[in-house]
Every structure is written in C-alpha cells, then in structure tokens.
Scaffold this active site. Structure first.
Site, mmCIF file in Angstrom:
data_model
loop_
_atom_site.group_PDB
_atom_site.id
_atom_site.type_symbol
_atom_site.label_atom_id
_atom_site.label_comp_id
_atom_site.label_asym_id
_atom_site.label_seq_id
_atom_site.Cartn_x
_atom_site.Cartn_y
_atom_site.Cartn_z
ATOM 1 N N GLU A 41 0.822 -1.210 0.000
ATOM 2 C CA GLU A 41 0.000 0.000 0.000
ATOM 3 C C GLU A 41 0.862 1.269 0.000
ATOM 4 O O GLU A 41 0.733 2.139 0.870
ATOM 5 C CB GLU A 41 -0.965 -0.011 1.183
ATOM 6 C CG GLU A 41 -1.997 -1.125 1.082
ATOM 7 C CD GLU A 41 -3.056 -1.085 2.178
ATOM 8 O OE1 GLU A 41 -4.134 -1.658 1.973
ATOM 9 O OE2 GLU A 41 -2.786 -0.484 3.250
ATOM 10 N N GLU A 55 -6.473 -7.562 -1.261
ATOM 11 C CA GLU A 55 -7.000 -7.519 0.108
ATOM 12 C C GLU A 55 -8.452 -7.061 0.093
ATOM 13 O O GLU A 55 -8.807 -6.147 -0.657
ATOM 14 C CB GLU A 55 -6.221 -6.522 0.986
ATOM 15 C CG GLU A 55 -4.824 -6.904 1.378
ATOM 16 C CD GLU A 55 -4.220 -5.847 2.310
ATOM 17 O OE1 GLU A 55 -4.992 -5.114 2.982
ATOM 18 O OE2 GLU A 55 -2.983 -5.745 2.348
#
Length: 668
Positions: A156, A314
């Site tokens: 991320e 995710e």
C-alpha cells in the site's frame, strides 16, 4: 505438487484464493494448523513476509532466515503458492534508530515517530540503499523456489508516507520542477506566481507546501504529482532488482483504489505492473456498500490493458478495525462482495488477513480464521467461497466486454478540487463521481471508470462528472468522442481549470464550453439546507449556475427562486449524430437516475437489487447474478449454473443474498 513457471503468467492455475499470511505472529504448532485449515478452505496463494524486515535482517547486514525457510517449506508441502513480499513497508527498529533521517516529515516539519507503517521518506537515498539490499537478499534466497510465483513490492505505497516535506524531499522536488519546466519563467507562468508577489528568482527558493497558511494551489498540485512520482520511482527501483534476479516472475504492488482520489496516481502506475492488484474495503457508514465494490471494480478493469483480469489483493471477511464504528458484514455479504469483484474482472480473491491477530494495531480486524477459531460461521463461509472459486475455474482469463458507459475519473482533478478555496468547499470529488456511477449502476448498465487518457472508443455514453482540472488533450478527446456519434454528459465543475490549475477564462465550463454550446456566467452554490426544483420535476441541492444557452436546446429549467426560468440541463445535437449534454445543477439520486434512464435503456426482467455482470472468452459467456436484496428473484437465463452445477433451462431462481453464475456458449 509440481510447480511450473510461465513468464509473467497468472500466479495460480485457477482463480487465486488466500490472504496475507503473517506466521511470525504465531508459534510453530499454529503454522501446521494454518496449512491444514488453508487446504480445507481451498487456499492456493498467500502473501508472505510483508512486515518481516526486522525479523529476517535482525541487525545491519546480519540475516537470520531460519523461521522463514521453515514457513516457505511448509507452504510448499501443503501445495500453497507464495506471493512473496519485499518487507520494505516496515523498516526495522535498528535502522530507524541508526538512521533517523529516513523518517518522513509532515507539513509542520514534525518527523513521524516509529510505530506505524511505511515510516520512510520516498526521496531518501539512505533508505533506498538499505531497502534494495534486503530486496536483493530476499530475491537471491527465495526467487527460484518453485512455489514462489509472484513478487509483492512493499505494501500500500503511500498509505502512511504519501507526502514527505523534509529537506531531502524539498531538494528532490526542486529537481522534479527543473525537469518539468526547464526555466524559472515557465514555472512562474504555470503557477501564476505573480499573485501575492511570489515570483521565484531561483529554484532554490521553492519549498514544499509546508504549514497551514493559504498556499498556491498550482504549487500544491505539483507537489502532489511529485510525491506520486517519487513513490513510483521507489517501486521501480525494487522491481528492477527483482527482475534482475527473477525475470520470469510477475511483479506487482497493491493499490488502494476506491471512490476517492488516491494518495498516489495509481492509473498512471498501472502500466508498470505485470499484474494489477488492489485492496478494497467497504465503509460501515456507506448505505450502498455493494455499489462501492462495483465502483472499485469498474476502475480496476479500466486500468488494465484491454480489460485484462486483475487481482483483489485484500478485502475483509467481515468488520475492519480502523473506522469509527466497525460493522460486521451481514450473512452472505462476504461471498457477494468477493464474487462481485470476480464479476468485475478479478481473477483472484484475497483477504487481510489469514488469522486474526491477538495483538497489535489491527487485533480486531476480521480474518479468514477469526478469534473464535475454525468452528464458526465465518470460517465455514470462507470454505464455501473457496469451493465456489474452484467451481469458477473456467472463468480464469475471461474478460468483460466493452462497457456501454464510460465515466471519467482523474486523481489529479480530485487533488486540484480538494486543495485551495472553492465556491463550495463541502463538495467531495469522489462522492460526485460516485453519484453518477450509482445512477447507471442502478440500471445495470455496464460501466468502466476511466482515466482521461484511456481509449474512449466503443462506449455509447461518456460521463464527465466534476472533472475540475481538464487538459486540452482531454477536452479534445471528449469532443472527438461526441463528434464520432457518442453521447457526452458533462456535469458542473468540469473543465474549470487547465493542467496548471489556472482558471480557463471566457465563462465556465471553459474546456467544454464550445462542445456544449452553453456558457455559465456565474456559479450560484446553495447554502446548507437549500434545495431547488426543475420544471420537469427533478430536484437537488448544493449547486446551481447562471447559464446562457447558445447552440444547445434546453431539456429542463429552474423553477422558482432567483434562477426561475433559466436553463439548468441542456443538450446540443452534433453533426455526426452525437450529442453533448450539460448538467449545471446538483441533482439528487432519483433525478440522476431519470436522466441516466433517458440515455441508456435498462435490461428488462432484472428485479431491483440484482446486479448482473458479464465476462467472456472466445467460446463462452459467464453471467454473474448477484442478489443484494432480501427477497428471492427469478430471471431469464439458459446454460449451466456453475456454483450448484445444475442446468438452467430458461429460468434462474436466485435466492435472497445469494450469487449464481451461468455458463453458456457465446453466440456470434
């Protein structure tokens, strides 16, 4: 189990299924149980080692691989492939203590203290040196293990260090500006630096937008662009090391693409990914979370080359832990969310994380194995989803057809709209775009949420909602789409500033004024609680405009108030059969739905609350029916239902809250 590598191929033989796996949180006895439960659930891929830097490089240049060797071997024995992460999201304590200058600095010049993630400055050459050393060591040790099938760079990126204002970043920013503008004259012109006497006489005088004082929005926009580029440069540096050692393995990093402008410009990153991957989490307060899933999927599909499949890296099995009130997902929502992503083009469904943590900042985040263990409804749903994904193996590699509706979404436009004072400072770019998406989504129209430079051909309707910043090239491409026979719909606050964040003069919406045949003389934003009504019954709030019509016809006008009788929604027919529609008013959801219905015919026989998604290959069509409603539905379909393995002879029964996927031959 045997393994084989194909250059940059999909990492698993069927649809990918699994989670972030963090065995370092658990003892060895739990590792063995994990692999047993993964096998039962149908897991075939895990992301490993994301936060493990300090556990494999225990001191400067001193590596201890034993525990990770053991886990890698255990997963191989269980037939579970590994998406191996470079651990650079979490610099170790010894590095932060020895080289504190790598820490990012906020706009008030306060260094980030250790304890969070991504605690490093993207411009730091010191951090880059240490990061690439551990990446090389990891690649040398595990890159040629048969069941290591993909690289996962960091985690991320930008989610903690998206903006750094330190002196190192400032110098890098100045270098970025020199490359972009070449001369101080060009920089001063682009930024309108004469305002408030801020003309620069030396690049060394430029500083990042620090502090809380009013800032030049053009400077802020360029700093946002620079920051995205710096993070991309770090990704590319790690990727180069990995490719040098393992050119046969695909490399990716996990995006965070949703309905808001991203902290980095992921659509501009996508070309550098062998597989485009995304993390997506619904919001507890969202009244229509299923539409947020669709919006994210429609953006992801548009980022990939020729609408190729992407990977959901995710999402959550149930509640997350970082929202004010963390709602647990309702019965069946885990499966609906997951298969909706597959219907929107994902060839894999992954979660954060495999086993719910006992300790740490995310200890109450849901997982595939909850705190209550495997004897739970949640884990049984995890197993049911795994069985569904195995049944859907033929879907692997299929693609969505070209969408009927394209919606433009640009992070830079969102950044520009959010920074600096605006006529209405409570308007949210992501919400405005999502409102338009919602209208077409309710009609079950196929949608792609496109970056402005994407191929626009093949859509019937192109929506340009609140594209505040619009370059000349984008304006020309939108006009060409309409000139070729397409329908363009432009909303208020589009085309207002150019690529340098300078207002386009001559009347709004500057970049699209000639195409639309209208000219807005003045914005008339409404005060909180104020509403308006149009003469066709449409209603709304927040925004109105004083509009003058040239070559367009009026579809609806304001009724009552200071703008009574003035045009609100217009349409200009174009010689090639296209048309250009302008919406000057902040219409509510039902009014946007009515407008959308006038542009795109909804499929017949689809009950409210049922989402229909299509993927196909050369020979077959896979139609996903997702029932978000609490009542059963009956739909027309023919083929074989893949989740129940039953024939469908013209009528499909779809239980409330369930998903069905019909496989049929492709005709024509």
């Amino acid at each position: 189990m045997s393994w084989s590598h194909v250059d940059n191929a999909w990492p698993t033989r069927g649809l990918s299924y699994g989670a972030d796996y963090n065995p370092e949180q658990w003892d060895r006895a739990t590792w063995a149980e994990d692999v047993r439960l993964m096998t039962r659930a149908g897991v075939n891929l895990v992301s490993l080692g994301i936060f493990s830097w300090g556990l494999v490089e225990v001191a400067d240049g001193e590596f201890g691989w034993g525990w990770l060797d053991e886990v890698v071997d255990l997963l191989a024995e269980g037939g579970i492939a590994i998406d191996l992460a470079t651990p650079t999201a979490a610099p170790p304590g010894w590095l932060l203590a020895a080289r504190p200058e790598i820490r990012p600095v906020d706009h008030e010049m306060r260094p980030h203290w250790p304890g969070a993630r991504l605690g490093w400055c993207p411009s730091s050459p010191v951090f880059r040196e240490y990061a690439l050393r551990v990446v090389r060591a990891l690649a040398d040790r595990y890159g040629h293990r048969d069941h290591v099938v993909m690289w996962h760079v960091s985690n991320e990126l930008g989610g903690g260090n998206g903006r750094c204002y330190c002196d190192v970043s400032a110098e890098a920013f100045r270098g970025w500006l020199r490359r972009r503008y070449g001369t101080l004259a060009a920089l001063n012109d682009a930024w309108g630096a004469a305002f408030w006497g801020h003309t620069y006489r030396d690049f060394a005088h430029v500083v990042p937008p620090r502090g809380n004082n009013a800032k030049n929005p053009s400077l802020v926009l360029d700093f946002d662009r620079f920051s995205s580029d710096e993070l991309l440069a770090h990704y590319l540096a790690e990727r180069a090391v990995l490719k040098a050692v393992t050119p046969h393995l695909p490399v990716t990093t996990n995006f965070m693409v949703g309905a808001e402008p991203d902290v980095v410009d992921y659509p501009r990153w996508a070309a550098h990914m062998d597989i485009v991957a995304n993390d997506h989490y619904t919001r507890s307060a969202d009244p229509v979370p299923e539409q947020d899933v669709a919006f994210s999927g429609d953006r992801m599909r548009a980022m990939t080359t020729r609408r190729r499949p992407w990977l959901l890296m995710e999402h959550s099995t149930s509640a997350v832990s970082w929202q004010p009130r963390n709602r647990a997902k309702t019965r069946g929502e885990l499966i609906r969310n997951s298969l909706s992503h597959v219907g929107h083009g994902a060839d894999g469904v992954m979660f954060f994380q495999w086993r719910a943590s006992r300790a740490g900042a995310e200890q109450f985040h849901s997982a595939m194995v909850p705190h209550a263990g495997a004897d739970t409804e949640l884990y049984r749903d995890v197993c049911r989803l795994g069985a569904y994904l195995r049944s859907l193996a033929p879907v692997l590699g299929s693609r969505a057809p070209r969408a009927r509706v394209g919606i433009l979404f640009d992070d830079e436009a969102g950044w520009a709209m959010a920074k600096g004072v605006k006529p209405n400072n409570h308007l949210d770019y992501g919400r405005l775009v999502r409102d338009w998406h919602h209208a077409f989504w309710r009609l079950n129209a196929s949608i792609e949420v496109l970056p402005p430079w994407a191929d626009l051909a093949g859509h019937e309707v192109l929506v340009v909602p609140a594209l505040f910043l619009t370059g000349d090239d984008t304006a020309a491409r939108v006009a060409a789409f309409a000139g070729a026979g397409g329908t363009v719909v432009v909303s208020f606050l589009s085309g207002i500033v150019d690529e340098n964040d300078q207002v386009r003069l001559g009347g709004y919406p500057g970049a699209f004024r000639d195409l639309l045949g209208v000219r807005c003389e003045e914005f008339r934003p409404l005060q909180e609680g104020e509403t308006f009504t149009l003469d066709n019954g449409w209603r709304g709030t927040e925004w109105t405009e004083l509009l003058r019509v040239g070559e367009a016809e009026v579809l609806a006008g304001y009724s009552g108030g200071q703008l009574d009788g003035r045009p609100a929604v217009t349409s200009r027919p174009l010689p090639g059969g296209g048309r250009a529609v302008y919406v000057s008013a902040g219409l509510d959801g039902d009014s946007l739905l009515a407008l959308a219905r006038s542009l795109v015919a909804a499929p017949t026989g689809v009950p409210a609350g049922v989402e229909v998604l299509v993927r196909r290959n050369d020979d077959e069509v896979f139609t996903f029916f997702v029932n978000h409603a609490d009542t059963d539905a009956v739909l027309a379909a023919t083929g074989r239902e893949m989740l129940t393995d039953r024939p469908v002879g013209g009528e499909l029964h779809l239980p409330a809250g369930e998903v069905r996927v019909v496989r049929s031959a492709r005709l024509g």
